[in-house]
Scaffold this motif. Sequence first.
Motif, PDB file in Angstrom:
ATOM      1  N   CYS A 136      51.796  51.380  28.734  1.00 24.81           N
ATOM      2  CA  CYS A 136      52.646  50.949  28.579  1.00 24.81           C
ATOM      3  C   CYS A 136      54.519  52.064  28.276  1.00 24.81           C
ATOM      4  CB  CYS A 136      52.854  50.522  26.508  1.00 24.81           C
ATOM      5  SG  CYS A 136      54.130  50.290  26.187  1.00 24.81           S
ATOM      6  N   ASN A 191      53.456  44.596  21.082  1.00 21.06           N
ATOM      7  CA  ASN A 191      51.926  44.059  20.835  1.00 21.06           C
ATOM      8  C   ASN A 191      51.423  42.965  20.329  1.00 21.06           C
ATOM      9  OD1 ASN A 191      49.118  45.859  20.478  1.00 21.06           O
ATOM     10  ND2 ASN A 191      48.753  45.365  18.845  1.00 21.06           N
ATOM     11  N   TYR A 224      45.230  51.544  25.571  1.00 17.55           N
ATOM     12  CA  TYR A 224      46.048  51.605  25.927  1.00 17.55           C
ATOM     13  C   TYR A 224      46.624  53.124  26.190  1.00 17.55           C
ATOM     14  CZ  TYR A 224      48.885  47.521  23.657  1.00 17.55           C
ATOM     15  OH  TYR A 224      49.365  46.147  23.427  1.00 17.55           O
TER      16      TYR A 224
END
Length: 305
Positions: A116, A141, A153
């Motif tokens: 991300c 999420n 992540y």
Amino acid sequence: MPQLSFEQCNIEEICTSVGGSKKLLDELRGKLREWLKLQPHLPHDAEDERLDWFLLCTKLSLELAKQKLDAYYTIRRFIPEFFRNRDPCAPGMNNLHDVMQFVLLPKSNAGNDRTCIVRFISDDANIFRVEEVCRYLFMINEIQMVEGHNSGYNLILDLSMMSAGQLVGMTPSFIKKCDVSASAHAIRLKGIHILNAFSLVNSVVTMVKSILKPKLAKRIHVHANGNFEKFHQFVPKSVLPKEYGGTYSNMDDLDVLLRKKLESWRDWYLEQDNVLVDESLRPGPVVNGDSPFGFSGSFRKLDVD
């Protein structure tokens, strides 16, 4: 415009990586579902994929998954600035998108990790609210729980356009809220990579590390301006957009695709505003909400492998 879809990670590989199997996951999901039905204080609307998320992120521990699922619903009432009023089409969202880009890369890396990227595109502190950034990240999420299972992540923070005034809200209390909230969402962070940081950021990073568990604190990396060589050792070029030396698409297009994805979930976000724990029906002691962290002692810390 094409729709954002996520490369599906190999669920059997993820199960194996946490010491189990797809067969065990299926068995535990059924047990978790039956347990949920017996909890009068909890909502019973969780999708199978969401239950799988909590099982996988707790390494197929049924008891830990129960705790996380309870925390997931409970925290909405106590930290509403992150988990209420999540309309992706609300006018206030325009201010957020004027300051930042958010990208969830469709491709995962070889370890089934998802990346991300949060990128500052304006230094305007007058329209920047750090709690809105966190709310948006948790909205992302929510989708990953259902559409994009992963092993964890990598969070990328590009501060190239960030100003000192935008750091004002990064207090120890705020960091603690983020820690507790991420734990309730069973988020597994493999690394936090800070790109293009200015000097004041180092002081903030030191403060953040002092609050987090040492294992996670060691996973915070500050990379020199414009130098992606070390960064690419953690996140391969093949999954990154061209702005970060990658070969996959670009930030502008990926940002728009993620916005559209959240907008397609609008009805769900609005409905979930009213999906809360009923503390009057909780078996045993009622969770204390006298302070934002009065309940946090019963929740596990942020998940790290």
